[in-house]
Structure formats: C-alpha cells, structure tokens
Design a protein around this motif. Structure first.
Motif, PDB file in Angstrom:
ATOM      1  N   HIS A   1     -56.656 -29.515 -13.862  1.00  0.00           N
ATOM      2  CA  HIS A   1     -56.129 -28.478 -12.784  1.00  0.00           C
ATOM      3  C   HIS A   1     -56.120 -28.902 -11.192  1.00  0.00           C
ATOM      4  N   SER A   2     -57.174 -29.747 -11.030  1.00  0.00           N
ATOM      5  CA  SER A   2     -57.518 -30.160  -9.779  1.00  0.00           C
ATOM      6  C   SER A   2     -56.345 -31.044  -9.427  1.00  0.00           C
ATOM      7  N   ASP A   3     -55.823 -31.667  -9.991  1.00  0.00           N
ATOM      8  CA  ASP A   3     -54.455 -32.370  -9.656  1.00  0.00           C
ATOM      9  C   ASP A   3     -53.217 -31.967 -10.067  1.00  0.00           C
ATOM     10  N   LEU A   4     -53.169 -30.449 -10.215  1.00  0.00           N
ATOM     11  CA  LEU A   4     -51.902 -29.660 -10.676  1.00  0.00           C
ATOM     12  C   LEU A   4     -51.774 -28.408  -9.440  1.00  0.00           C
ATOM     13  N   LEU A   5     -52.757 -27.738  -9.374  1.00  0.00           N
ATOM     14  CA  LEU A   5     -52.764 -26.442  -8.797  1.00  0.00           C
ATOM     15  C   LEU A   5     -52.456 -26.822  -7.302  1.00  0.00           C
ATOM     16  N   PRO A   6     -52.952 -27.773  -6.349  1.00  0.00           N
ATOM     17  CA  PRO A   6     -52.480 -28.093  -5.198  1.00  0.00           C
ATOM     18  C   PRO A   6     -51.083 -28.342  -5.193  1.00  0.00           C
ATOM     19  N   TRP A   7     -50.398 -29.037  -6.010  1.00  0.00           N
ATOM     20  CA  TRP A   7     -49.175 -29.413  -6.103  1.00  0.00           C
ATOM     21  C   TRP A   7     -48.359 -28.261  -6.606  1.00  0.00           C
TER      22      TRP A   7
ATOM     23  N   VAL B   1     -46.023 -38.779  -6.289  1.00  0.00           N
ATOM     24  CA  VAL B   1     -46.390 -38.861  -7.727  1.00  0.00           C
ATOM     25  C   VAL B   1     -47.670 -38.856  -7.710  1.00  0.00           C
ATOM     26  N   ALA B   2     -48.339 -37.771  -8.699  1.00  0.00           N
ATOM     27  CA  ALA B   2     -49.814 -37.603  -8.788  1.00  0.00           C
ATOM     28  C   ALA B   2     -49.981 -37.797 -10.264  1.00  0.00           C
ATOM     29  N   VAL B   3     -50.992 -38.638 -10.680  1.00  0.00           N
ATOM     30  CA  VAL B   3     -51.312 -38.990 -12.017  1.00  0.00           C
ATOM     31  C   VAL B   3     -52.923 -39.273 -12.127  1.00  0.00           C
ATOM     32  N   THR B   4     -53.479 -38.913 -13.062  1.00  0.00           N
ATOM     33  CA  THR B   4     -54.703 -39.226 -13.466  1.00  0.00           C
ATOM     34  C   THR B   4     -55.172 -40.679 -13.822  1.00  0.00           C
ATOM     35  N   GLN B   5     -55.832 -41.456 -13.637  1.00  0.00           N
ATOM     36  CA  GLN B   5     -55.968 -42.664 -14.061  1.00  0.00           C
ATOM     37  C   GLN B   5     -56.674 -42.666 -15.342  1.00  0.00           C
ATOM     38  N   LEU B   6     -57.593 -41.607 -15.830  1.00  0.00           N
ATOM     39  CA  LEU B   6     -57.964 -41.417 -17.041  1.00  0.00           C
ATOM     40  C   LEU B   6     -58.204 -40.198 -17.661  1.00  0.00           C
ATOM     41  N   SER B   7     -57.398 -39.576 -18.665  1.00  0.00           N
ATOM     42  CA  SER B   7     -57.599 -38.246 -19.070  1.00  0.00           C
ATOM     43  C   SER B   7     -58.678 -37.636 -19.282  1.00  0.00           C
ATOM     44  N   ASN B   8     -59.277 -36.519 -18.969  1.00  0.00           N
ATOM     45  CA  ASN B   8     -60.588 -35.830 -19.375  1.00  0.00           C
ATOM     46  C   ASN B   8     -60.646 -35.362 -20.508  1.00  0.00           C
ATOM     47  N   VAL B   9     -59.241 -35.202 -21.214  1.00  0.00           N
ATOM     48  CA  VAL B   9     -59.362 -34.718 -22.724  1.00  0.00           C
ATOM     49  C   VAL B   9     -58.999 -35.778 -23.595  1.00  0.00           C
ATOM     50  N   LEU B  10     -58.290 -36.680 -23.473  1.00  0.00           N
ATOM     51  CA  LEU B  10     -57.942 -37.813 -24.411  1.00  0.00           C
ATOM     52  C   LEU B  10     -58.618 -38.970 -24.106  1.00  0.00           C
TER      53      LEU B  10
ATOM     54  N   VAL C   1     -46.017 -34.720 -11.357  1.00  0.00           N
ATOM     55  CA  VAL C   1     -47.174 -34.916 -12.015  1.00  0.00           C
ATOM     56  C   VAL C   1     -47.236 -35.218 -13.243  1.00  0.00           C
ATOM     57  N   SER C   2     -48.269 -35.572 -14.076  1.00  0.00           N
ATOM     58  CA  SER C   2     -48.172 -35.733 -15.552  1.00  0.00           C
ATOM     59  C   SER C   2     -48.870 -34.716 -16.210  1.00  0.00           C
TER      60      SER C   2
ATOM     61  N   LEU D   1     -41.379 -29.146  -8.905  1.00  0.00           N
ATOM     62  CA  LEU D   1     -42.464 -29.857  -9.383  1.00  0.00           C
ATOM     63  C   LEU D   1     -41.921 -30.176 -10.845  1.00  0.00           C
ATOM     64  N   LYS D   2     -42.299 -31.285 -11.088  1.00  0.00           N
ATOM     65  CA  LYS D   2     -41.574 -32.072 -12.413  1.00  0.00           C
ATOM     66  C   LYS D   2     -42.840 -32.650 -13.341  1.00  0.00           C
ATOM     67  N   PHE D   3     -42.639 -32.589 -14.365  1.00  0.00           N
ATOM     68  CA  PHE D   3     -43.826 -33.046 -15.330  1.00  0.00           C
ATOM     69  C   PHE D   3     -43.443 -34.306 -16.129  1.00  0.00           C
ATOM     70  N   LEU D   4     -44.020 -35.390 -15.900  1.00  0.00           N
ATOM     71  CA  LEU D   4     -44.191 -36.505 -16.833  1.00  0.00           C
ATOM     72  C   LEU D   4     -45.043 -36.213 -18.107  1.00  0.00           C
ATOM     73  N   GLU D   5     -44.349 -36.215 -19.302  1.00  0.00           N
ATOM     74  CA  GLU D   5     -44.983 -35.854 -20.530  1.00  0.00           C
ATOM     75  C   GLU D   5     -45.615 -37.102 -21.248  1.00  0.00           C
ATOM     76  N   CYS D   6     -46.612 -37.005 -21.881  1.00  0.00           N
ATOM     77  CA  CYS D   6     -47.097 -38.285 -22.802  1.00  0.00           C
ATOM     78  C   CYS D   6     -46.763 -37.995 -24.185  1.00  0.00           C
ATOM     79  N   GLU D   7     -46.803 -38.984 -24.884  1.00  0.00           N
ATOM     80  CA  GLU D   7     -46.576 -39.113 -26.401  1.00  0.00           C
ATOM     81  C   GLU D   7     -47.626 -38.151 -27.029  1.00  0.00           C
ATOM     82  N   LYS D   8     -47.340 -38.009 -28.362  1.00  0.00           N
ATOM     83  CA  LYS D   8     -48.471 -37.051 -28.973  1.00  0.00           C
ATOM     84  C   LYS D   8     -49.887 -37.766 -29.132  1.00  0.00           C
ATOM     85  N   ASP D   9     -49.888 -39.071 -29.069  1.00  0.00           N
ATOM     86  CA  ASP D   9     -51.097 -39.896 -29.108  1.00  0.00           C
ATOM     87  C   ASP D   9     -51.834 -39.852 -27.871  1.00  0.00           C
TER      88      ASP D   9
END
Length: 403
Positions: free
Chosen positions: A116-122, A160-169, A110-111, A133-141
């Motif tokens: 949390h909806s795409d994290l807690l189920p996994w 592999v579970a990743v959001t198409q568009l971040s709800n924070v960034l 996961v990224s 469970l492994k995390f794909l980390e983004c750059e600081k930007d």
C-alpha cells in the motif's frame, strides 16, 4: 546450531521463533550499541552548531549518508535523502515530483504486487491531477510478463512504480528491464526496495531507476529511519516536501531560499541516531555478505517450503520454486482462518504474520482475503523451521478437523 543468532540480543533472550522478518527484522548488538553510543557520547543537533559535539554529530550523520551512497551504488551523497521509512520516501516523490509534473491525460503505472505504501500515494496523485492509474498484473504464480509491460506503458505514461521484491510472494521483479521500457517512453522509474535491500545487493545505477526507497528497520537497522535515492537532476527541480527548520539558506517575511541537496528535503531536527544505527546495520550486512545471507536464507526457507508441501491442506502462494520466494512463504490452511492459524502458532511461540500484508489488491487478484506469512532471515535455523512445521502440522486438528 545458533549461527548468527548470537549477534542478536533479543533472539538469544527470547524463546520465540521469530519468522516475521518481512515486517521488521531484529537488530544486531552492534546497531543497538551504535545508537546508544550516539546518545551517550555524541548527542547534539547536527548541522546547527559550531561547538565540538555538534560538529561530531554532523560528521556521524554525514558518514551514514556516505555509507548509504556506497551501499546502493549512488553517484553522490546529494542523491541520498534520509526519511522515516519507505512510506515517507515514496510520499515525498508523489507529493513533490508527482503533483508537480502530472496533469489530466497522463498515466501512472503501478504493479498489482505493490505494498500500500507504493499504491496509495499514486492514487492520491491521480485524484488530484486527473492522471489515470493503471495496473500491471502478474501471472498467477507471481511472475511478470514483460510483454504486458511493453503494452501497458505508453507515451502517456509519466511514472512507473514497481516493487523490486514482493512482500507477499517473495518474487524479485526485473526492475532494470522495466526502467528501460519506462525511459523509452520518457517516464520515470520508481522502485520500492523495502523488501529487496535485506536480501540482495542493490546498485541503483545498474538498475537505471530514477527513485529508489527503502527502510532501515527491515535491513537490521533502527525503526524511524529510511532512505530515498533520487537522480540529482530530478531532485534539484523538485520543490520541498516539508518546509521549516534547516532546509533553507535564508528566510524573509514573504519568501525563502531553500538549501542545496540533500538538505532541501530534510526539514527539522533529523534522526541522527537512527542514521548512525543504519550505517552500523549496513556495515554488519556487508561483513556477513549477501552471498552468505542468500545461502542461509535459501537453505532454511527451502527446507520449510518442501516440508510444508508434505502437510495436507497447506496452500503456498506464488512460485513452486523455493529459490524464487527469497525467504517469504505465504500460505493458507484449508478451512482455518489465517488469524486462527497465527494464534495457534503464537501459542507455540512462533511469530508469523496474518492478514492482507498491506497488499489487498494483490490478494484479491489472487483470490484471497487473508493469508499467513512466514518470512525467514539469515539468522533463522532449521531448528526454527522444525518448530514452525511441528506447530503448523497440528493446526487443523486443534481446530477440530481431526488428524
């Protein structure tokens, strides 16, 4: 200038500047009318009666499914499952596909950007199956290095579970390329489209995803209706997530034969009015057009973005390019707690969100505990932005820090 606001009854009768659209959008009158019309003129339990009202309800419900199929580019209506929301859609995949196909030694990637909806189920799937469970980390930007994805996704990776568009960034992520990497390793690709579907056109075939989830209420539709797209060959092999009424062909004292897709995954009385409302929302979005939506969202959010940078002690998370925020501006104010910022803005009639935005691992990774988020929709105007900016510029002074 009101622009599209006149289509939204709440925006015309309430003086609040509503810029919490990443949490939920407002509904145009046509969506409200569609739900009202269903309950007023067509209310019956779909799929269960042969009398006229039930036949009409079934037709309306299935027409909504066809509208969703066309909206996201799916091959078949059998690949469109109606749920309550994105959360339920991803849980369906986690419980039905994840628990059935993962074992100890497998990996789920996961990224760090996930809601949390795409994290807690996994997390749940990995606890119960022994998978890692492994995390794909983004750059600081907020950007994503695909080379890191290539290294992280291995022959042991099954999901592999990743959001198409971040709800924070607000950052859009390269789902199509991630799906290619996942498929080379024989993993399935799950995409969270809750934030992307209101902003950009989605084609699940082009993206190459195996599962795609989104919610109606962020897409100017009703609350309580969501969608799971799944590739037919995967859905056919998956056991039901919920069992009970309507999702069966036959039942004996000791066994059952399940219904065909998509009804195998739609147990109980369905949210027919919500589906009808979602169809109306899709029709409305298509009538406006994503080109117009993008142009208007960028115009108002870029204006706010540049003006925010001129205000001392404001720190905006993510990219330095307004166009990479997709209307979402998450920020902090030096020495002022985000909840205090939100309360001051609320006192001035500005609706924003403060907290961790259901993305605590991302905020912790970026070095924050809590932030403020202003999220713009295409119906927001520069006048809305100016009211927000005027209030924001007074926050530190009102907290006793002086001008």
């Amino acid at each position: 200038m009101q622009g599209y606001k006149t289509d939204f009854p709440l925006l015309m009768q309430d003086k609040t500047v509503y810029i919490d659209n990443a949490a939920t959008a407002q509904r145009p009158k046509c969506v409200i009318d569609a739900e009202k019309d269903f309950y007023t003129c067509h209310n019956a339990n779909p799929l269960r009666g042969i009398y006229e009202l039930s036949v009409q309800a079934t037709e309306n419900y299935e027409n909504a499914r066809k509208a969703v199929r066309d909206f996201i580019g799916a091959k078949s209506v059998q690949e469109i499952i109606f749920t309550r929301n994105t959360t339920e859609s991803i849980n369906l995949v986690a419980y039905s596909y994840g628990l059935s196909n993962l074992k100890k030694g497998d990996e789920v990637v996961v990224s760090i950007m996930e809601h949390h909806s795409d994290l807690l189920p996994w997390q749940m799937v990995c606890r119960q199956t022994g998978a890692e469970l492994k995390f794909l980390e983004c750059e600081k930007d907020g950007s994503l290095d695909l080379n890191k994805a290539e290294e992280l996704i291995t022959d042991r990776t099954k999901i592999v579970a990743v959001t198409q568009l971040s709800n924070v960034l607000g950052r859009e992520y390269p789902i199509e390329k991630l799906a290619e990497i996942a498929h080379r390793k024989n993993a399935v690709m799950v995409a969270d489209g809750a934030q992307s579907t209101p902003h950009i056109a989605v084609d699940v075939k082009k993206l190459g995803v195996d599962f795609f989830a989104f919610s109606g209420h962020k897409l100017y539709g009703p609350m309580g209706i969501g969608v799971l797209y799944g590739r037919r060959e995967l859905l056919e092999k998956m056991p039901p997530f919920l069992t009970g009424g309507e999702m069966i062909e036959s039942v004996s004292r000791t066994s059952a034969v399940y219904a065909e897709l998509p009804h195998k995954f739609e147990a109980g009385t369905v949210n027919a009015a919500g589906a009808v409302g979602l169809k109306s929302a899709i029709d409305y979005v298509k009538s406006v057009g994503f080109e117009e939506i993008h142009k208007r969202e960028l115009e108002v959010s870029a204006y706010a973005f540049e003006k925010m940078k001129e205000i001392a002690h404001i720190n905006i998370l993510g990219s330095e390019k307004a166009e990479e925020h997709n209307g979402i501006l998450t920020f902090t104010v030096d020495n002022v707690h985000p909840h205090d910022v939100s309360e001051i803005l609320a006192a001035d009639g500005i609706a924003v969100r403060a907290g961790h935005h259901c993305a605590q691992p991302l905020l912790e990774y970026l070095g924050y505990r809590s932030t403020v988020r202003a999220s713009f929709a295409f119906y927001n105007t520069k006048e809305d932005a100016d009211r927000f900016l005027d209030s924001l510029s007074t926050v530190r002074e009102r907290m006793g820090y002086g001008k």
